[in-house]
Motif scaffolding. Structure first.
Motif, PDB file in Angstrom:
ATOM      1  N   PHE A 123       0.416  -1.343  -0.276  1.00  0.00           N
ATOM      2  CA  PHE A 123       0.125   0.117   0.255  1.00  0.00           C
ATOM      3  C   PHE A 123       1.045   1.313   0.440  1.00  0.00           C
ATOM      4  O   PHE A 123       0.238   2.363  -1.272  1.00  0.00           O
ATOM      5  CB  PHE A 123      -1.202  -0.256   0.997  1.00  0.00           C
ATOM      6  CG  PHE A 123      -2.556   1.671   1.242  1.00  0.00           C
ATOM      7  CD1 PHE A 123      -2.738   1.277   0.370  1.00  0.00           C
ATOM      8  CD2 PHE A 123      -1.849   2.335   2.171  1.00  0.00           C
ATOM      9  CE1 PHE A 123      -3.752   2.191   0.275  1.00  0.00           C
ATOM     10  CE2 PHE A 123      -2.567   3.410   2.322  1.00  0.00           C
ATOM     11  CZ  PHE A 123      -3.974   3.384   1.392  1.00  0.00           C
ATOM     12  N   PHE A 124       1.808   1.111   0.613  1.00  0.00           N
ATOM     13  CA  PHE A 124       2.580   2.408   1.367  1.00  0.00           C
ATOM     14  C   PHE A 124       3.788   2.755  -0.390  1.00  0.00           C
ATOM     15  O   PHE A 124       4.977   3.842  -0.047  1.00  0.00           O
ATOM     16  CB  PHE A 124       3.341   2.481   2.348  1.00  0.00           C
ATOM     17  CG  PHE A 124       1.972   3.009   3.389  1.00  0.00           C
ATOM     18  CD1 PHE A 124       1.478   4.236   2.656  1.00  0.00           C
ATOM     19  CD2 PHE A 124       1.300   2.148   4.354  1.00  0.00           C
ATOM     20  CE1 PHE A 124       0.610   4.852   4.159  1.00  0.00           C
ATOM     21  CE2 PHE A 124       0.589   3.236   5.309  1.00  0.00           C
ATOM     22  CZ  PHE A 124      -0.273   3.961   5.106  1.00  0.00           C
ATOM     23  N   THR A 125       3.971   1.851  -0.289  1.00  0.00           N
ATOM     24  CA  THR A 125       5.480   1.562  -1.385  1.00  0.00           C
ATOM     25  C   THR A 125       5.364   1.786  -3.084  1.00  0.00           C
ATOM     26  O   THR A 125       6.217   1.918  -3.856  1.00  0.00           O
ATOM     27  CB  THR A 125       6.614   0.742  -1.424  1.00  0.00           C
ATOM     28  OG1 THR A 125       5.616  -0.729  -1.002  1.00  0.00           O
ATOM     29  CG2 THR A 125       7.032   0.430   0.093  1.00  0.00           C
ATOM     30  N   ILE A 151      -7.702  -3.972 -10.786  1.00  0.00           N
ATOM     31  CA  ILE A 151      -6.794  -5.313 -10.702  1.00  0.00           C
ATOM     32  C   ILE A 151      -5.704  -5.405 -10.282  1.00  0.00           C
ATOM     33  O   ILE A 151      -4.321  -6.602 -10.745  1.00  0.00           O
ATOM     34  CB  ILE A 151      -6.214  -4.849 -12.818  1.00  0.00           C
ATOM     35  CG1 ILE A 151      -5.960  -3.656 -12.268  1.00  0.00           C
ATOM     36  CG2 ILE A 151      -7.376  -4.893 -13.660  1.00  0.00           C
ATOM     37  CD1 ILE A 151      -4.300  -3.009 -13.629  1.00  0.00           C
ATOM     38  N   GLY A 152      -6.163  -5.209  -8.921  1.00  0.00           N
ATOM     39  CA  GLY A 152      -4.881  -5.867  -8.324  1.00  0.00           C
ATOM     40  C   GLY A 152      -3.804  -5.155  -7.514  1.00  0.00           C
ATOM     41  O   GLY A 152      -3.303  -5.766  -7.294  1.00  0.00           O
ATOM     42  N   LYS A 153      -3.854  -4.388  -7.789  1.00  0.00           N
ATOM     43  CA  LYS A 153      -2.812  -3.235  -7.918  1.00  0.00           C
ATOM     44  C   LYS A 153      -2.836  -1.800  -6.549  1.00  0.00           C
ATOM     45  O   LYS A 153      -4.087  -1.184  -7.169  1.00  0.00           O
ATOM     46  CB  LYS A 153      -1.946  -1.774  -8.928  1.00  0.00           C
ATOM     47  CG  LYS A 153      -1.753  -3.332 -10.228  1.00  0.00           C
ATOM     48  CD  LYS A 153      -1.439  -2.848 -11.115  1.00  0.00           C
ATOM     49  CE  LYS A 153      -0.003  -4.263 -12.417  1.00  0.00           C
ATOM     50  NZ  LYS A 153      -0.554  -3.558 -13.654  1.00  0.00           N
ATOM     51  N   PHE A 154      -2.789  -2.311  -5.780  1.00  0.00           N
ATOM     52  CA  PHE A 154      -2.777  -1.276  -4.659  1.00  0.00           C
ATOM     53  C   PHE A 154      -1.956  -0.395  -3.947  1.00  0.00           C
ATOM     54  O   PHE A 154      -1.123  -0.228  -2.375  1.00  0.00           O
ATOM     55  CB  PHE A 154      -3.493  -2.468  -3.536  1.00  0.00           C
ATOM     56  CG  PHE A 154      -4.079  -3.531  -4.184  1.00  0.00           C
ATOM     57  CD1 PHE A 154      -5.603  -2.788  -3.806  1.00  0.00           C
ATOM     58  CD2 PHE A 154      -4.370  -4.291  -4.312  1.00  0.00           C
ATOM     59  CE1 PHE A 154      -6.158  -3.287  -4.248  1.00  0.00           C
ATOM     60  CE2 PHE A 154      -4.941  -5.712  -4.580  1.00  0.00           C
ATOM     61  CZ  PHE A 154      -6.725  -4.808  -4.738  1.00  0.00           C
ATOM     62  N   GLY A 155      -0.897   0.268  -5.603  1.00  0.00           N
ATOM     63  CA  GLY A 155       0.269   1.274  -4.084  1.00  0.00           C
ATOM     64  C   GLY A 155      -0.389   2.651  -4.655  1.00  0.00           C
ATOM     65  O   GLY A 155      -0.890   3.320  -5.445  1.00  0.00           O
ATOM     66  N   TYR A 169     -14.257  -0.407  -3.989  1.00  0.00           N
ATOM     67  CA  TYR A 169     -15.272   0.502  -2.498  1.00  0.00           C
ATOM     68  C   TYR A 169     -14.353   0.443  -1.283  1.00  0.00           C
ATOM     69  O   TYR A 169     -14.617   1.420  -0.894  1.00  0.00           O
ATOM     70  CB  TYR A 169     -16.859  -0.830  -2.806  1.00  0.00           C
ATOM     71  CG  TYR A 169     -17.529  -0.497  -0.999  1.00  0.00           C
ATOM     72  CD1 TYR A 169     -18.203   1.142  -1.794  1.00  0.00           C
ATOM     73  CD2 TYR A 169     -17.276  -0.676  -0.035  1.00  0.00           C
ATOM     74  CE1 TYR A 169     -19.588   1.353  -0.950  1.00  0.00           C
ATOM     75  CE2 TYR A 169     -18.471  -0.077   0.948  1.00  0.00           C
ATOM     76  CZ  TYR A 169     -19.016   1.062   0.592  1.00  0.00           C
ATOM     77  OH  TYR A 169     -19.968   1.240   1.653  1.00  0.00           O
ATOM     78  N   ASN A 170     -13.930  -0.907  -1.091  1.00  0.00           N
ATOM     79  CA  ASN A 170     -13.264  -0.521   0.448  1.00  0.00           C
ATOM     80  C   ASN A 170     -12.021  -0.088   0.389  1.00  0.00           C
ATOM     81  O   ASN A 170     -11.417   0.739   1.112  1.00  0.00           O
ATOM     82  CB  ASN A 170     -12.432  -2.006   0.379  1.00  0.00           C
ATOM     83  CG  ASN A 170     -13.871  -3.368   1.259  1.00  0.00           C
ATOM     84  OD1 ASN A 170     -14.705  -2.609   1.215  1.00  0.00           O
ATOM     85  ND2 ASN A 170     -13.559  -4.500   0.436  1.00  0.00           N
ATOM     86  N   SER A 171     -11.709  -0.008  -1.078  1.00  0.00           N
ATOM     87  CA  SER A 171      -9.781   1.276  -0.903  1.00  0.00           C
ATOM     88  C   SER A 171     -10.409   2.556  -0.485  1.00  0.00           C
ATOM     89  O   SER A 171      -9.687   3.582   0.053  1.00  0.00           O
ATOM     90  CB  SER A 171      -9.596   0.744  -2.141  1.00  0.00           C
ATOM     91  OG  SER A 171     -10.676   2.035  -3.113  1.00  0.00           O
ATOM     92  N   ILE A 172     -11.829   3.356  -0.391  1.00  0.00           N
ATOM     93  CA  ILE A 172     -12.154   4.649  -0.431  1.00  0.00           C
ATOM     94  C   ILE A 172     -11.859   4.528   0.903  1.00  0.00           C
ATOM     95  O   ILE A 172     -11.310   5.599   1.449  1.00  0.00           O
ATOM     96  CB  ILE A 172     -13.043   5.470  -1.413  1.00  0.00           C
ATOM     97  CG1 ILE A 172     -14.670   4.090  -0.665  1.00  0.00           C
ATOM     98  CG2 ILE A 172     -12.780   4.900  -2.805  1.00  0.00           C
ATOM     99  CD1 ILE A 172     -16.027   5.077  -1.253  1.00  0.00           C
TER     100      ILE A 172
END
Lengths: 317, 260
Positions: A73-75, A83-87, A284-287
């Motif tokens: 998440f932080f890097t 599509i599964g990219k969570f930076g 939705y969860n990411s916000i």
């Protein structure tokens, strides 16, 4: 020896004094008001607690999803939850850039205007200028957004050519600075005006000019209030949504080029919550995770501001 | 009163009237201040004595409604002339205020600030030490020069303000009720200091404490309020004469405590 110098006066005649009632009296109105005021205070605190709870709960869902880790998440520098990219970094850098450009406008102009209003302007000029400046604070942010899009961006394209994209962080940041300017000016002016007149007189009495007095005596004495204004302005810039949603761009972009479009943290939340996103999807969860991040950032800034204020305070009373 | 130019007066006022808007606060003041002496201005509240004092270094300029008629001469030069810079006036004529008002800076900075902005070229450390010595404060603060000026007691703060004024090297020091916020012991220290300073400086002090004027000054001007509420100077002369043999009935009433 000493004792002989003290004569105790005679007691008053008890008969000449009215009956004494000092017992506590119940005061219903007082109790009611106290309860009501406590309730009002409690409402705002409970609301805050509710927000923290909701943000935390939903963020937890986000971080429990497969493939999401705090480190990623932080890097990582790509943000595409679908599509599964969570930076989160692209959103953070966009927010930092718009905030930076906003501060570039708001801090120097706001402080200078405050110094002018408090130290130079005649009472008449001040009474005319202050309300005008406060009108700026009353303009809806959506108007600023379109101002960025339809005036500031074309102007930047005129200056820097086609390398400036239609949506860009520079334009959004600069216009946000104009929006925040009245806040910085008004809070700094309050801090400057609160400096006792006696300090100015002291400085003038030593042969200080207006500028020397303003910059070397009044501003340092008001520094804690000015820093508080600056930090509040930064918080405001980080949290501002409408201008960046309209003018900065709608798509994460990891870049430090101010001419390119990039989506900020708040812009992303606005876009996702504005669309039709199904409950319990990564988007939705990411916000909520991003909301928590914003919340944490502002909280940190507020704590920092309290620290700085306590440290730099030049107490004058 | 005489009107011939006399360059050796530190300050001379000629037909001075001071206004706040339409209100005449002080009328027809003709006063000559003798250099290197202590001149006290006394009188009841509202008689305009502070207004007069503050007009001597143009501190009233900051009051928007303030207006003045007449001339105030500093060694023969009218400080209200068109081409006079009030900042230069205040460098030559310093001021100590009613309530001690040190800057919220260190003791050292409090003294050094005025000298620095006026382009002092010498050794600042020496200047700070010398002026603190002159203000009889050095021994009390020499180990704590970095501490805030506001950490001092009221009497020490006032002596710091005096030191700060001395550091600019003025010729005249105006003192606007400098002891009114101080206890009797601190007051006595300031009075001793004034006596010491009057060897080098011209001191004009406004006070509502008659004993202070009688104790500490060489000359005394007595102001009172006229029927139209404007302040005016009733009597001016050597302090000894004013207090032992006043010529005007109003002066006598005031100093004997029958009025005011």
């Amino acid at each position: 020896m000493q004792k002989e110098l003290i004569t105790h006066p005679p007691l008053a005649d008890a008969g000449s004094i009215r009956a004494i009632h000092l017992k506590k009296k119940p005061r219903l109105g007082e109790m009611f008001i106290q309860g009501f005021l406590f309730f009002c205070g409690a409402v705002s605190i409970l609301t805050t607690l509710g927000i923290i709870y909701e943000l935390g709960k939903e963020s937890l869902l986000f971080f429990q999803m497969p493939g999401v880790t705090l480190i990623e998440f932080f890097t990582r520098t790509e943000w595409q939850p679908t599509i599964g990219k969570f930076g989160v970094l692209p959103l953070v850098t966009a927010t930092l850039m718009t905030t930076f450009f906003a501060m570039l406008v708001a801090l120097p102009l706001g402080l200078s205007a405050a110094i002018y209003l408090s130290e130079y302007a005649s009472p008449r000029a001040r009474s005319i200028l202050k309300p005008i400046l406060e009108i700026l604070a009353g303009v809806p942010t959506v108007v600023y957004g379109y101002f960025a899009l339809t005036t500031m961006t074309p102007f930047l394209r005129l200056l820097f050519g086609d390398q400036v994209q239609v949506y860009n962080t520079l334009s959004a940041g600069l216009v946000m600075g104009i929006m925040i300017l009245p806040l910085v000016c008004s809070m700094s002016e309050d801090a400057l005006s609160a400096v006792p007149q006696s300090l100015r007189e002291a400085a003038y009495g030593l042969g200080g000019t207006r500028l020397e007095t303003a910059l070397q005596v009044v501003v340092p004495a008001a520094l804690s209030g000015i820093i508080a204004a600056f930090i509040l302005a930064i918080s405001r810039a980080i949290g501002e949504t409408m201008i960046v949603a309209l003018a900065a761009g709608a798509g994460p972009n990891f870049t430090f080029n101010p001419f390119l479009s990039a989506e900020t943290l708040t812009g992303y939340i606005a876009r996702i919550s504005g669309g039709d996103v199904a409950y319990d999807t990564p988007d939705y969860n990411s916000i909520f995770a991003i909301g928590l991040l914003l919340f944490g950032a502002t909280l940190l800034l507020n704590i920092l501001s309290r620290r700085l204020v306590a440290r730099f305070r030049e107490v004058y009373e | 009163m005489t009107h011939e130019t006399n360059n050796h007066y530190a300050i001379e006022t000629r037909g001075v009237n001071l206004y706040y808007g339409n209100f005449r606060a002080v009328k027809d003041v003709d006063l000559q201040i003798v250099p290197q002496k202590i001149t006290a201005i006394i009188g009841p509240s509202g008689c305009g004595k502070s207004t007069v004092l503050r007009s001597f270094n143009r501190m009233n300029d900051f009051v928007p409604s303030f207006r003045m008629e007449g001339e105030i001469l500093f060694h023969g030069q009218n400080i209200y002339a068109e081409d006079v810079d009030p900042v230069m006036v205040r460098q030559r004529i310093g001021m100590v205020f009613q309530k001690p008002n040190p800057f919220p800076k260190s003791i050292y900075e409090n003294v050094a600030w005025g000298a620095r902005i006026n382009g002092y070229k010498g050794n600042l450390d020496e200047l700070v030490e010398q002026t603190l010595r002159d203000a009889a404060l050095w021994d009390e603060v020499k180990d704590n020069l970095k501490k805030s000026g506001l950490s001092l007691s009221g009497g020490q703060q006032q002596r710091l303000c005096i030191a700060r004024a001395l550091a600019v090297k003025p010729e005249i020091i105006l003192m606007d009720e400098p002891c009114s916020a101080l206890d009797p012991i601190a007051t006595l220290k300031i009075e001793e200091l004034m006596r010491e300073l009057s060897r080098q400086y011209t001191i004009i002090i406004v006070t509502h404490n008659m004993q202070q004027a009688a104790r500490a000054s060489d000359y005394t001007a007595f102001f009172t309020m006229d029927d139209d509420r404007a302040g005016l100077m009733v009597e001016y002369g050597e302090t000894h004469q004013i207090f032992t043999n006043p010529r005007d009935q109003r002066t006598e009433d005031y100093i004997t405590g029958r009025f005011g």
